[in-house]
Design a protein around this motif. Structure first.
Motif, short mmCIF file in Angstrom:
data_model
loop_
_atom_site.label_atom_id
_atom_site.label_comp_id
_atom_site.label_asym_id
_atom_site.label_seq_id
_atom_site.Cartn_x
_atom_site.Cartn_y
_atom_site.Cartn_z
N GLY A 41 0.31 -16.31 14.50
CA GLY A 41 1.15 -17.47 14.78
C GLY A 41 0.34 -18.75 14.79
O GLY A 41 -0.62 -18.87 15.56
N GLY A 42 0.68 -19.69 13.92
CA GLY A 42 -0.07 -20.94 13.81
C GLY A 42 0.56 -22.08 14.59
O GLY A 42 0.40 -23.25 14.21
N GLY A 43 1.25 -21.76 15.67
CA GLY A 43 1.86 -22.79 16.51
C GLY A 43 0.87 -23.37 17.49
O GLY A 43 -0.33 -23.04 17.47
N PRO A 44 1.34 -24.24 18.39
CA PRO A 44 0.44 -24.93 19.31
C PRO A 44 -0.34 -24.00 20.23
O PRO A 44 -1.48 -24.31 20.59
CB PRO A 44 1.37 -25.86 20.11
N ALA A 45 0.22 -22.85 20.61
CA ALA A 45 -0.50 -21.95 21.51
C ALA A 45 -1.79 -21.44 20.89
O ALA A 45 -2.87 -21.52 21.50
CB ALA A 45 0.40 -20.77 21.90
N ASN A 46 -1.71 -20.94 19.68
CA ASN A 46 -2.91 -20.42 19.04
C ASN A 46 -3.81 -21.52 18.50
O ASN A 46 -5.02 -21.32 18.34
CB ASN A 46 -2.53 -19.43 17.93
N LEU A 47 -3.26 -22.71 18.23
CA LEU A 47 -4.12 -23.83 17.87
C LEU A 47 -4.98 -24.24 19.07
O LEU A 47 -6.17 -24.53 18.93
CB LEU A 47 -3.28 -25.02 17.40
N ALA A 48 -4.38 -24.25 20.26
CA ALA A 48 -5.14 -24.57 21.48
C ALA A 48 -6.23 -23.52 21.70
O ALA A 48 -7.35 -23.84 22.10
CB ALA A 48 -4.21 -24.64 22.69
N LEU A 49 -5.90 -22.26 21.44
CA LEU A 49 -6.91 -21.20 21.57
C LEU A 49 -8.01 -21.38 20.54
O LEU A 49 -9.20 -21.22 20.86
CB LEU A 49 -6.24 -19.84 21.39
N ALA A 50 -7.64 -21.73 19.31
CA ALA A 50 -8.66 -21.94 18.27
C ALA A 50 -9.63 -23.05 18.67
O ALA A 50 -10.85 -22.93 18.46
CB ALA A 50 -7.98 -22.27 16.94
N ILE A 51 -9.11 -24.12 19.24
CA ILE A 51 -9.98 -25.20 19.72
C ILE A 51 -10.91 -24.69 20.81
O ILE A 51 -12.12 -24.95 20.80
CB ILE A 51 -9.14 -26.38 20.25
N SER A 134 4.07 -32.87 15.63
CA SER A 134 3.93 -31.84 14.61
C SER A 134 2.81 -32.18 13.64
O SER A 134 2.01 -31.31 13.26
CB SER A 134 5.26 -31.66 13.86
N ASP A 135 2.74 -33.44 13.25
CA ASP A 135 1.66 -33.87 12.35
C ASP A 135 0.30 -33.73 13.02
O ASP A 135 -0.70 -33.38 12.37
CB ASP A 135 1.89 -35.32 11.93
N TYR A 136 0.25 -34.00 14.33
CA TYR A 136 -0.99 -33.80 15.09
C TYR A 136 -1.44 -32.35 15.03
O TYR A 136 -2.63 -32.06 14.84
CB TYR A 136 -0.76 -34.24 16.54
N HIS A 137 -0.51 -31.41 15.15
CA HIS A 137 -0.87 -30.00 15.09
C HIS A 137 -1.43 -29.63 13.71
O HIS A 137 -2.39 -28.87 13.60
CB HIS A 137 0.34 -29.13 15.43
N GLN A 138 -0.82 -30.17 12.65
CA GLN A 138 -1.37 -29.92 11.31
C GLN A 138 -2.75 -30.54 11.16
O GLN A 138 -3.64 -29.96 10.55
CB GLN A 138 -0.42 -30.48 10.25
N TRP A 139 -2.94 -31.72 11.74
CA TRP A 139 -4.25 -32.38 11.70
C TRP A 139 -5.30 -31.52 12.40
O TRP A 139 -6.43 -31.38 11.91
CB TRP A 139 -4.13 -33.75 12.36
N VAL A 140 -4.94 -30.95 13.54
CA VAL A 140 -5.87 -30.05 14.24
C VAL A 140 -6.21 -28.86 13.36
O VAL A 140 -7.39 -28.48 13.22
CB VAL A 140 -5.27 -29.58 15.58
N ALA A 141 -5.20 -28.27 12.75
CA ALA A 141 -5.44 -27.12 11.88
C ALA A 141 -6.40 -27.48 10.75
O ALA A 141 -7.30 -26.70 10.40
CB ALA A 141 -4.11 -26.61 11.30
N ASN A 142 -6.24 -28.68 10.19
CA ASN A 142 -7.12 -29.12 9.11
C ASN A 142 -8.52 -29.48 9.60
O ASN A 142 -9.48 -29.50 8.81
CB ASN A 142 -6.52 -30.34 8.41
N SER A 143 -8.65 -29.76 10.90
CA SER A 143 -9.92 -30.24 11.45
C SER A 143 -10.81 -29.12 11.99
O SER A 143 -11.97 -29.36 12.33
CB SER A 143 -9.66 -31.26 12.58
N LEU A 144 -10.27 -27.90 12.09
CA LEU A 144 -11.07 -26.79 12.57
C LEU A 144 -12.24 -26.54 11.62
O LEU A 144 -12.07 -26.53 10.40
CB LEU A 144 -10.22 -25.52 12.69
#
Length: 462
Positions: A41-51, A134-144
Motif C-alpha cells: 500500500g503506497g498510501g500515507p501510512a506506509n509513506l510515513a513508515l518509509a520515511i 495528495s501532491d505532497y504524498h507523491q512528492w515524498v514518494a519521489n524524494s525517497l
C-alpha cells in the motif's frame, strides 16, 4: 561486549535468499525477489513508515525495503480529490513533523521546494487543500532515496513460510503480474474495504458509484444529461458528492438520503481533540474494555457521521436558494431507510421507508452515489492472511505487530485498522509520524535481538 549497532551489522544482508530465492529469470521481468521488508500500500501510512526507515534504520535495512502500490501513481483519497476540498487535519500533522520537525520530508519543505511556501503562509490556514496534500504524498514518494516504491504492483495473496520445525520464517507475497516477493518483515497498510450496503448488491455496477471511485467514474458520464442522482449517507463524503455532482453534472436533480435526523457538524473542541495526540495511544491501549468503549462512543462524532462546518454551511445555502427560487432540484430525506433497490425499465427504483411514519415511497433515479464509508471489520487482505496463519482472532501489540502464536523469526504489522485497540485516530493522518516510528523501532529491536541470538549461538558453537 557488543553495542546495538554492532548487532545490526551482524544480520546477514541476504538472510532470506536461501529460504525464498529462486534464480531470477532472464529477461525484463523477475519472477521472485528477496527483500527484508515489504510494505503493501503506497498510501500515507506506509509513506510515513518509509520515511522513518530512511531516517532511523541502517542502510542494510532501508535499502532492502520496498513499498508497493497497486495504482499507477501515489494519491491520497484519489476518488475525492475535489477542487476546493480541504484536509481536516493541520499541515503540521504531515508524514514526519510530529516525529522529526527537522526532516526534509515535511510538508513545509514540500511547499518550499515547489515555490509555494509564501503563498501558503499568506493564506493563513492550517488546513491544506486535499489535492495539495495528495501532491505532497507523491512528492515524498519521489524524494525517497533508499526505500524503494513501485506503483502498478497489486498484491493478490500473502503466503506465510515456515521451516521444518514449524517456525515462521517469512512471507511470500504473490503479485498480479505473476511475480513474488519474499520478505522477513511485512507491513499491511492498504486501507479498509469500501462498504456497499447489501440492499444495493443487485444493482448493475454502472448505476452505483462509491465515494472512493467518484471522480474517475463521474468523469466518464456526459455532462449535459439531466440525471436523477440519489446520494446515500449523512457524513462528509456524502455531502461532498451531493455538492460536487451539481457542478459535474449541471443538469442533474439531486436527492440526499440519510438515516439520521439531519446533517450535523463534527464535534471538534480542543479538549476532545487531545485524544488525537499520539500520546493518547498509550492511555487508550492500556485502558480496560469498558473505558475504551466509552471513548470510542463519545468520540464517534469527532470523526464519523458529521461534516466540516464550512461544508454544512455551503450546503444549507444551496438548499435555501433552491427553495427560494422554486427550482426544486435539491431534495433531502432524513430518517429514511432504503428498503429495497432494483433496476426496472432502464431506471433504478429505490423504496424509501420513513422511520417516523413507516410509510414507503418509491423514488426513481438514474444514478446512486454511496457515501457509506468503509467496512468496519478487518480488510479482506488481513482476514485472508489471518486464515492462512490459523488465527482465530486478529490482535496486535502496542507496536502494531500481529500476534502470531508459536515460534516466529518473521513479523507482520498492521496499519490503520486498529481503532479498537489504539484509539479513534488510528486511521487518520494524526498518528502517522508516530506510528511509523513505533513500527520502525520495533523492527530494529527485533533485528538487534536476532543479532544477539546469532552471536550467542556462534560463541556457543565455538
Amino acid at each position: 561486549m557488543y553495542a546495538a549497532a554492532d548487532f545490526l551489522a551482524i544480520v546477514p544482508a541476504h538472510w532470506d535468499e536461501h529460504r525464498f530465492a529462486e534464480p531470477f529469470e532472464t529477461g525484463e521481468r523477475m519472477t521472485h525477489r528477496a527483500l527484508e521488508l515489504l510494505a503493501i500500500g503506497g498510501g500515507p501510512a506506509n509513506l510515513a513508515l518509509a520515511i522513518a526507515i530512511e531516517e532511523l534504520a541502517p542502510d542494510d535495512l532501508s535499502e532492502r525495503s520496498l513499498v508497493i502500490e497497486r495504482n499507477e501513481t501515489v494519491a491520497w483519497q484519489r476518488g475525492m480529490l475535489l477542487p476546493e476540498a480541504q484536509s481536516q487535519v493541520s499541515f503540521l500533522k504531515d508524514l514526519v513533523t510530529l516525529r522529526n520537525p527537522r526532516s526534509k520530508f515535511s510538508f513545509v519543505n514540500y511547499l518550499h521546494s515547489i515555490g509555494r511556501l509564501n503563498e501558503f503562509i499568506n493564506m493563513g490556514n492550517f488546513w491544506p487543500y486535499r489535492v495539495e496534500m495528495s501532491d505532497y504524498h507523491q512528492w515524498v514518494a519521489n524524494s525517497l532515496e533508499k526505500v524503494r516504491l513501485e506503483c502498478a504492483r497489486e498484491c493478490q495473496e500473502i503466503e506465510p513460510r515456515r521451516d521444518s520445525d514449524g517456525t515462521l520464517t517469512g512471507w511470500v507475497t504473490h503479485l498480479a503480474d505473476g511475480s513474488t516477493i519474499g520478505s522477513r518483515y511485512l507491513v499491511v497498510g492498504a486501507g479498509r474495504d469500501p462498504y456497499i450496503p447489501p440492499v444495493f448488491a443487485g444493482l448493475p455496477d454502472d448505476r452505483i458509484i462509491h465515494s472512493t471511485q467518484y471522480l474517475p467514474r463521474i468523469a466518464g458520464l456526459p455532462g449535459d444529461v439531466p440525471y436523477r442522482v440519489v446520494v446515500i449517507g449523512g457524513a462528509q463524503s456524502a455531502a461532498e458528492m451531493f455538492d460536487a455532482v451539481g457542478n459535474d453534472l449541471p443538469g442533474c436533480h439531486r436527492t440526499l438520503v440519510m438515516r439520521s435526523i439531519g446533517l450535523k457538524t463534527y464535534e471538534n473542541s480542543k479538549f476532545t481533540n487531545e485524544l488525537y495526540f499520539p500520546s493518547a495511544v498509550d492511555d487508550f491501549f492500556d485502558a480496560p474494555p469498558d473505558a475504551r468503549e466509552q471513548i470510542l462512543r463519545e468520540m464517534h462524532i469527532s470523526n464519523y457521521s458529521g461534516l466540516a462546518a464550512s461544508t454544512l454551511d455551503d450546503l444549507y445555502k444551496q438548499v435555501y436558494l433552491d427553495r427560494m427560487t422554486g427550482k426544486g432540484k435539491l431534495r433531502i430525506e432524513t430518517m429514511t431507510d432504503i428498503a429495497s433497490a432494483r433496476e426496472e425499465g432502464g431506471e433504478v427504483v429505490l423504496e424509501l421507508a420513513d422511520r417516523r411514519t413507516g410509510t414507503v415511497e418509491e423514488l426513481r433515479c438514474d444514478l446512486v452515489l454511496l457515501g457509506t464509508g468503509f467496512v468496519r471489520e478487518m480488510p479482506t487482505m488481513v482476514r485472508d492472511l489471518a486464515a492462512s496463519l490459523g488465527l482465530e482472532k486478529i490482535e496486535v501489540t502496542r507496536d502494531y505487530r500481529l500476534k502470531i502464536p508459536g515460534q516466529a523469526d518473521a513479523a507482520c504489522y498492521l496499519q490503520g485498522v486498529n481503532e479498537a485497540t489504539h484509539g479513534i485516530g488510528d486511521s487518520l493522518l494524526s498518528m502517522l509520524a508516530a506510528r511509523g516510528s513505533d513500527i520502525a523501532h520495533d523492527i530494529l529491536a527485533d533485528r538487534a535481538g536476532r543479532a544477539v541470538t546469532l552471536t550467542s549461538t556462534s560463541v556457543t558453537a565455538n
